[in-house]
Design a protein around this motif. Sequence first.
Motif, PDB file in Angstrom:
ATOM      1  N   ILE A   1       0.720  -1.227   0.010  1.00 30.52           N
ATOM      2  CA  ILE A   1       0.034   0.043  -0.148  1.00 30.52           C
ATOM      3  C   ILE A   1       0.758   1.153  -0.051  1.00 30.52           C
ATOM      4  CG2 ILE A   1      -1.726   1.252   1.452  1.00 30.52           C
ATOM      5  CD1 ILE A   1      -2.729  -1.159   2.184  1.00 30.52           C
ATOM      6  N   ARG A   2       1.852   1.121   0.687  1.00 32.94           N
ATOM      7  CA  ARG A   2       2.794   2.463   0.818  1.00 32.94           C
ATOM      8  C   ARG A   2       3.591   2.506  -0.299  1.00 32.94           C
ATOM      9  NH1 ARG A   2       2.734   0.385   6.020  1.00 32.94           N
ATOM     10  NH2 ARG A   2       4.657  -1.011   5.847  1.00 32.94           N
ATOM     11  N   SER A   3       3.979   1.340  -1.157  1.00 30.54           N
ATOM     12  CA  SER A   3       5.021   1.424  -2.365  1.00 30.54           C
ATOM     13  C   SER A   3       4.157   2.157  -3.433  1.00 30.54           C
ATOM     14  CB  SER A   3       5.268   0.003  -2.248  1.00 30.54           C
ATOM     15  OG  SER A   3       4.322  -0.882  -2.850  1.00 30.54           O
ATOM     16  N   GLY A   4       2.936   1.921  -3.225  1.00 30.83           N
ATOM     17  CA  GLY A   4       1.925   2.722  -4.666  1.00 30.83           C
ATOM     18  C   GLY A   4       1.885   1.877  -5.744  1.00 30.83           C
ATOM     19  N   HIS A   5       1.936   2.536  -7.047  1.00 30.16           N
ATOM     20  CA  HIS A   5       1.507   1.881  -8.236  1.00 30.16           C
ATOM     21  C   HIS A   5       2.484   0.704  -8.535  1.00 30.16           C
ATOM     22  CE1 HIS A   5      -1.063   1.592 -11.535  1.00 30.16           C
ATOM     23  NE2 HIS A   5      -0.081   1.809 -12.423  1.00 30.16           N
ATOM     24  N   CYS A   6       2.087  -0.416  -9.106  1.00 26.95           N
ATOM     25  CA  CYS A   6       2.931  -1.353  -9.803  1.00 26.95           C
ATOM     26  C   CYS A   6       2.677  -1.441 -11.303  1.00 26.95           C
ATOM     27  CB  CYS A   6       2.735  -2.823  -9.134  1.00 26.95           C
ATOM     28  SG  CYS A   6       3.592  -4.128  -9.766  1.00 26.95           S
ATOM     29  N   GLU A   7       3.648  -0.876 -11.830  1.00 22.44           N
ATOM     30  CA  GLU A   7       3.581  -0.698 -13.338  1.00 22.44           C
ATOM     31  C   GLU A   7       3.534  -1.929 -13.937  1.00 22.44           C
ATOM     32  OE1 GLU A   7       3.464   1.471 -17.140  1.00 22.44           O
ATOM     33  OE2 GLU A   7       3.477   2.096 -14.888  1.00 22.44           O
ATOM     34  N   ALA A   8       4.336  -3.093 -13.537  1.00 26.01           N
ATOM     35  CA  ALA A   8       4.405  -4.342 -14.312  1.00 26.01           C
ATOM     36  C   ALA A   8       3.034  -4.953 -14.722  1.00 26.01           C
ATOM     37  CB  ALA A   8       5.152  -5.350 -13.529  1.00 26.01           C
ATOM     38  N   PHE A   9       2.099  -4.594 -13.723  1.00 23.24           N
ATOM     39  CA  PHE A   9       0.759  -5.181 -13.845  1.00 23.24           C
ATOM     40  C   PHE A   9      -0.339  -4.244 -14.577  1.00 23.24           C
ATOM     41  CE2 PHE A   9       2.368  -7.418  -9.805  1.00 23.24           C
ATOM     42  CZ  PHE A   9       2.985  -8.355 -10.419  1.00 23.24           C
ATOM     43  N   SER A  10       0.136  -3.122 -14.849  1.00 16.29           N
ATOM     44  CA  SER A  10      -0.867  -2.069 -15.599  1.00 16.29           C
ATOM     45  C   SER A  10      -0.667  -1.707 -16.843  1.00 16.29           C
ATOM     46  CB  SER A  10      -0.954  -0.992 -14.526  1.00 16.29           C
ATOM     47  OG  SER A  10       0.274  -0.444 -14.317  1.00 16.29           O
ATOM     48  N   ARG A  11       0.509  -2.578 -17.647  1.00 17.06           N
ATOM     49  CA  ARG A  11       0.693  -1.989 -19.069  1.00 17.06           C
ATOM     50  C   ARG A  11      -0.395  -2.257 -19.781  1.00 17.06           C
ATOM     51  NH1 ARG A  11       6.296  -5.389 -19.153  1.00 17.06           N
ATOM     52  NH2 ARG A  11       4.957  -6.733 -19.120  1.00 17.06           N
ATOM     53  N   GLY A  12      -0.448  -1.729 -21.089  1.00 22.61           N
ATOM     54  CA  GLY A  12      -1.375  -1.730 -22.183  1.00 22.61           C
ATOM     55  C   GLY A  12      -1.265  -2.973 -22.620  1.00 22.61           C
ATOM     56  N   ASP A  13      -2.346  -3.303 -23.284  1.00 23.33           N
ATOM     57  CA  ASP A  13      -2.535  -4.744 -24.253  1.00 23.33           C
ATOM     58  C   ASP A  13      -1.731  -4.748 -25.476  1.00 23.33           C
ATOM     59  OD1 ASP A  13      -4.774  -5.375 -22.303  1.00 23.33           O
ATOM     60  OD2 ASP A  13      -5.929  -4.214 -23.447  1.00 23.33           O
ATOM     61  N   THR A  14      -0.641  -4.614 -25.078  1.00 29.65           N
ATOM     62  CA  THR A  14       0.794  -4.799 -26.043  1.00 29.65           C
ATOM     63  C   THR A  14       1.064  -6.316 -26.225  1.00 29.65           C
ATOM     64  OG1 THR A  14       2.385  -4.174 -24.601  1.00 29.65           O
ATOM     65  CG2 THR A  14       1.335  -2.501 -25.763  1.00 29.65           C
ATOM     66  N   ALA A  15       1.795  -6.878 -27.321  1.00 31.16           N
ATOM     67  CA  ALA A  15       2.209  -8.226 -27.284  1.00 31.16           C
ATOM     68  C   ALA A  15       3.107  -8.377 -26.317  1.00 31.16           C
ATOM     69  CB  ALA A  15       2.760  -8.215 -28.733  1.00 31.16           C
ATOM     70  N   ASP A  16       3.923  -7.743 -25.967  1.00 31.37           N
ATOM     71  CA  ASP A  16       5.130  -8.100 -25.014  1.00 31.37           C
ATOM     72  C   ASP A  16       4.451  -7.911 -23.523  1.00 31.37           C
ATOM     73  OD1 ASP A  16       4.738  -5.274 -24.303  1.00 31.37           O
ATOM     74  OD2 ASP A  16       7.023  -4.834 -24.576  1.00 31.37           O
ATOM     75  N   SER A  17       3.085  -7.552 -23.422  1.00 30.06           N
ATOM     76  CA  SER A  17       2.504  -7.549 -21.953  1.00 30.06           C
ATOM     77  C   SER A  17       1.930  -8.880 -21.606  1.00 30.06           C
ATOM     78  CB  SER A  17       1.644  -6.507 -21.863  1.00 30.06           C
ATOM     79  OG  SER A  17       0.531  -6.578 -22.675  1.00 30.06           O
ATOM     80  N   ARG A  18       1.776  -9.826 -22.843  1.00 33.58           N
ATOM     81  CA  ARG A  18       1.192 -11.079 -22.257  1.00 33.58           C
ATOM     82  C   ARG A  18       2.151 -12.245 -21.577  1.00 33.58           C
ATOM     83  NH1 ARG A  18      -1.611 -12.965 -28.086  1.00 33.58           N
ATOM     84  NH2 ARG A  18      -2.689 -14.421 -26.487  1.00 33.58           N
TER      85      ARG A  18
END
Length: 304
Positions: A166-183
Amino acid sequence: MILRGNDRQDIFYDKVDRYKFYLLLQEGIERFGYSILSFCLMTNHVHLLCQVSEAPLARIIQNLAFRYTRWINWRQNRVGHLFQGRYKAILVDADEYLLQLTSYIHLNPVRANLVKDPVDYPWSSHRAYAGKEILPWLNSEPVLGYFGNNRQRAQLSFLDFVKQNIRSGHCEAFSRGDTADSRLLGPDEFIDMVVEKMGPEHLRKPCIADVIKAVESLYGLPEDGLVNADRSFKMAEARSMAAWAVREMSDDTLTDLGHILGRDVTSLSSSITRLTTKSKIDDDLAERMAQLKRNLSDFATLQA
């Protein structure tokens, strides 16, 4: 996996809907043999952390979405789509990201400013992890196992872990767009292993247009011949083949196919059952199904 409401519309209207969704999850687990490791039901979308076995994820989600849509349409006296045509799925290296992803899912209500403590949100698996609710169909052992064999101590350690996030905030790894490399999500060694094991065709599944093109080729139909087909026996089989291929090989849904072919989902689903049953005694039909699967695999490989 994230399943979103069509055009950001609500998918849950009250607690009855949410309990129905729970029931459908449990029935799906019993039917398809997958596990739910964590989840969160928001107002207009759902987060699910699934561990699948033999049944493909596309078939699991298609069944869940279809049955829940039918429920909502009945309760709300409405028709049409409830969910977006495509869900977002990420294949995750459990050793690297399982804890972080579960925490991320449980913290969705906190990020949305619905609660300050995730244990106060009633529609996620966090309360079960905290020992405040029993969900027999939830499999929390893989996550809690990271904190040892004593369940009570593991629960406390997990809660501390989530509070730190909660204190560390947003996690970019799990909120990327629907791009091919995010699968795929994991270290290079994990991604290389998955690509080598699965093959490129699994990273680019055929869409409905691919299926229709392949079926038209298999049956010697002109372009748009399947869409504008008559009601002959040959065309009925071709439509059934398209429905079977979409369910088995595509991330698209029978609902999407039904809109294109002018058929309802129930009819398409029933036609798949008849097709697969007949294929067990009709060698020619079984070979056509195998040929269509090979053709779609080859097409996906070329497009990857």
